[in-house]
Structure formats: structure tokens, C-alpha cells
Design an enzyme around this catalytic site. Structure first.
Site, short mmCIF file in Angstrom:
data_model
loop_
_atom_site.label_atom_id
_atom_site.label_comp_id
_atom_site.label_asym_id
_atom_site.label_seq_id
_atom_site.Cartn_x
_atom_site.Cartn_y
_atom_site.Cartn_z
N LYS A 43 0.10 4.26 0.12
CA LYS A 43 -0.46 5.37 0.93
C LYS A 43 -0.33 6.69 0.16
CE LYS A 43 0.53 2.65 5.01
NZ LYS A 43 0.84 2.61 6.43
N GLU A 98 -4.13 -6.84 9.77
CA GLU A 98 -3.25 -5.72 10.05
C GLU A 98 -3.57 -5.14 11.42
OE1 GLU A 98 -1.41 -4.08 6.27
OE2 GLU A 98 -3.09 -2.81 6.82
N SER A 152 4.23 -3.04 10.01
CA SER A 152 5.65 -3.00 10.36
C SER A 152 6.44 -4.21 9.87
CB SER A 152 5.83 -2.83 11.87
OG SER A 152 5.45 -1.53 12.26
N GLY A 175 2.46 1.49 10.53
CA GLY A 175 3.06 2.79 10.31
C GLY A 175 4.27 3.09 11.19
N ASN A 220 0.88 -1.16 0.00
CA ASN A 220 0.00 0.00 0.00
C ASN A 220 0.92 1.22 0.00
OD1 ASN A 220 -1.74 2.07 0.68
ND2 ASN A 220 -2.07 1.35 2.79
N HIS A 260 -8.64 -0.24 5.60
CA HIS A 260 -7.33 0.07 6.17
C HIS A 260 -7.47 0.99 7.40
CE1 HIS A 260 -3.24 1.61 6.62
NE2 HIS A 260 -2.88 0.47 6.04
N GLY A 263 4.22 -1.96 3.95
CA GLY A 263 4.15 -0.52 3.75
C GLY A 263 5.53 0.03 3.49
P1 PGA Z 1 3.80 -0.36 7.46
O1 PGA Z 1 2.37 -0.20 6.80
O2 PGA Z 1 4.41 -1.63 6.90
O3 PGA Z 1 4.55 0.85 7.05
O4 PGA Z 1 3.58 -0.48 8.93
C1 PGA Z 1 1.55 -1.32 6.66
C2 PGA Z 1 0.20 -0.94 6.18
O5 PGA Z 1 -0.29 0.14 6.54
O6 PGA Z 1 -0.42 -1.71 5.45
#
Ligand code: PGA
Length: 248
Positions: free
Chosen positions: A14, A164, A207, A170, A12, A97, A226
Site C-alpha cells: 500500500k 478479499e 486481516s 485494513g 500489498n 483492490h 497486508g
Molecule cells: P490487511 O490488508 O491484511 O491489512 O487487512 C489486506 C489487503 O488489503 O490486501
């Protein structure tokens, strides 16, 4: 699209990658996908979806949007309908999400988006996760409550479910413990099977990086990454370390 792919790897993007960074990442994804059994999928910013579709043309890489309108069409300023996404060649829509929850969307809205997407022949990746760590990771009652609601509202199951945990997502998220994720995924899998969703794959997200991808990947049908997969180098590293060389 690799219709019978047993495993998945996706990202994703974002609101992170601009145009150049998105296209560079997709060029790498196309190359990697050619020699990888997994289904690759990417959700770029809405504004790049059409160009992303063209960029991966001729490959198996799936391009999807980070959501769509709950409405079919009409006077809904700022919204993008599932039919518009289908028109530009998108193949999937992500709903549920955590960052859309933070933006004020509800499970009801996610289900409606999923319905609109399904009506247009788009695949739905449905994200689910708990706000804070479960007391008992062997119990997925909370996630299954959402599944109950989703399954009652949707005629067809989602293409993929992304587990998730909100607390792991994030840059402010906590790194997940493998044992916790394993228990949660097992409980979720059992619950889905009991409800007849045996064939719906679950991927893990939150993460994921080069430090934990190897231990998290085998727990699910793949990874939904992410930050760690937003550069060609990052994607390649995660891809290569989790690639299964069946014939060796
Ligand atoms: P992240 O994001 O790997 O940066 O934690 C994952 C996501 O939001 O799907």
C-alpha cells in the site's frame, strides 16, 4: 519466478512502507523464498518498484505494481503505463483492490489495466470481494458475476485471483471467520472451474495475521497479507507458521 509454484505468499505494501522499510522487507523475502516452495510476491509503492526489482534480482520473488494506467502511453499526467513497468523489470500488476475501488476505480478500469498489463507480458493479480458479508456464504454469485465480466473482456485468465472481502480489509476491517471464508472460497472455486478457470489459483486476503494465518492458509492457494507482513519479523512469522514441511 517459480513458474509451477502450487502455493503463494504475498503482500500489498500500500502506501505504508517507505524506501528503507520496503528494501528491508524484500531482503527478508529473498532469504525466506530460497528455502520455501511458495511463490512470493510483493506490490511496493510505485516509486520503489524499479529499486525493488533490483533488490530481489537473482531470486524467485516477484515484484509488481499496485495498478497501472488504462492507457498505452501519451499525455496522461501522473499515470504509469504497463510498458514502463515492464521496462523496469516488474513482473506483475495488481488490479481490483478495494482501496482502488474507494479511490473511484471501476471493474471496467481494472479490466483495462489487466489488459494493458497482459499485453506487456505482466502477470495480473485480480482482487475480488464483496462489500458486506454475504447472506449465504455458500453462494458466490456476486463474485462470479464479476468473473463473467472479466472473462468476457480478457483473453487470458489472471495469474492469481485474490479473494478479499472488502469488510475484512485494513485496520478498520473485521476479522474473518474461517468457516465463512471456507464456504466463499469453495463456492468461488466451483464457479471458476465451471467456467474453465480450473488452473487459476485463489489466494485469501483481508486481516490475515499470526492469529488466523494457520487456519486461513489451507483454505486457498495461499495468503495475500497486508499489515501483518510489512515488517521482516511479521513476514517471517506468517511465513514460518504456514510453511509446509512436505518431507517431514
Ligand atoms: P490487511 O490488508 O491484511 O491489512 O487487512 C489486506 C489487503 O488489503 O490486501
Amino acid at each position: 519466478m517459480k513458474d509451477d509454484a502450487p502455493r503463494f505468499l504475498g503482500s500489498n505494501l500500500k502506501m505504508a512502507n517507505g524506501r528503507e522499510a520496503t528494501m528491508a522487507l524484500l531482503d527478508t523475502a529473498v532469504e525466506l523464498s530460497a528455502t520455501d516452495e511458495r511463490q512470493f510476491f510483493f506490490f511496493p509503492s510505485m516509486v520503489f518498484v524499479a529499486e525493488a526489482v533490483d533488490r530481489v534480482a537473482g531470486s524467485d520473488v516477484v515484484i509488481g505494481a499496485q495498478g497501472c494506467s488504462v492507457h498505452h502511453s501519451g499525455a496522461f499526467t501522473g499515470e504509469v503505463s504497463a510498458s514502463m513497468l515492464a521496462e523496469v523489470g516488474a513482473q506483475a500488476v495488481m488490479v481490483g483492490h478495494y482501496e482502488r475501488v474507494l479511490a473511484g476505480e471501476s471493474l471496467d478500469s481494472f479490466v483495462k489495466q489487466a489488459r494493458r498489463a497482459g499485453e506487456m507480458g505482466l502477470r495480473v493479480l485480480f482482487c475480488l470481494g464483496e462489500q458486506s458479508k454475504a447472506q449465504d456464504p455458500h453462494d458466490a454469485t456476486d463474485l462470479l458475476r464479476d468473473i463473467e465480466f472479466i472473462s468476457a473482456e480478457l483473453h487470458t485468465p489472471p495469474w492469481v485471483i485474490a479473494y478479499e472481502p472488502h469488510w475484512a480489509i485494513g485496520e478498520h476491517g473485521q476479522r474473518p471467520q474461517t468457516s465463512y471464508v471456507k464456504s466463499r472460497l469453495e463456492a468461488l472455486r466451483n464457479g471458476l472451474n465451471e467456467r474453465g478457470w480450473n488452473s487459476v489459483p485463489i489466494v485469501y486476503g483481508g486481516s490475515v495475521d499470526t492469529g488466523n494465518a494457520l487456519s486461513l492458509d489451507p483454505l486457498a492457494s495461499g495468503l495475500f497479507v497486508g499489515r501483518a507482513a510489512w515488517t521482516p519479523e511479521g513476514l517471517t512469522a506468517i511465513c514460518e507458521m504456514t510453511q509446509r514441511k512436505e518431507k517431514e
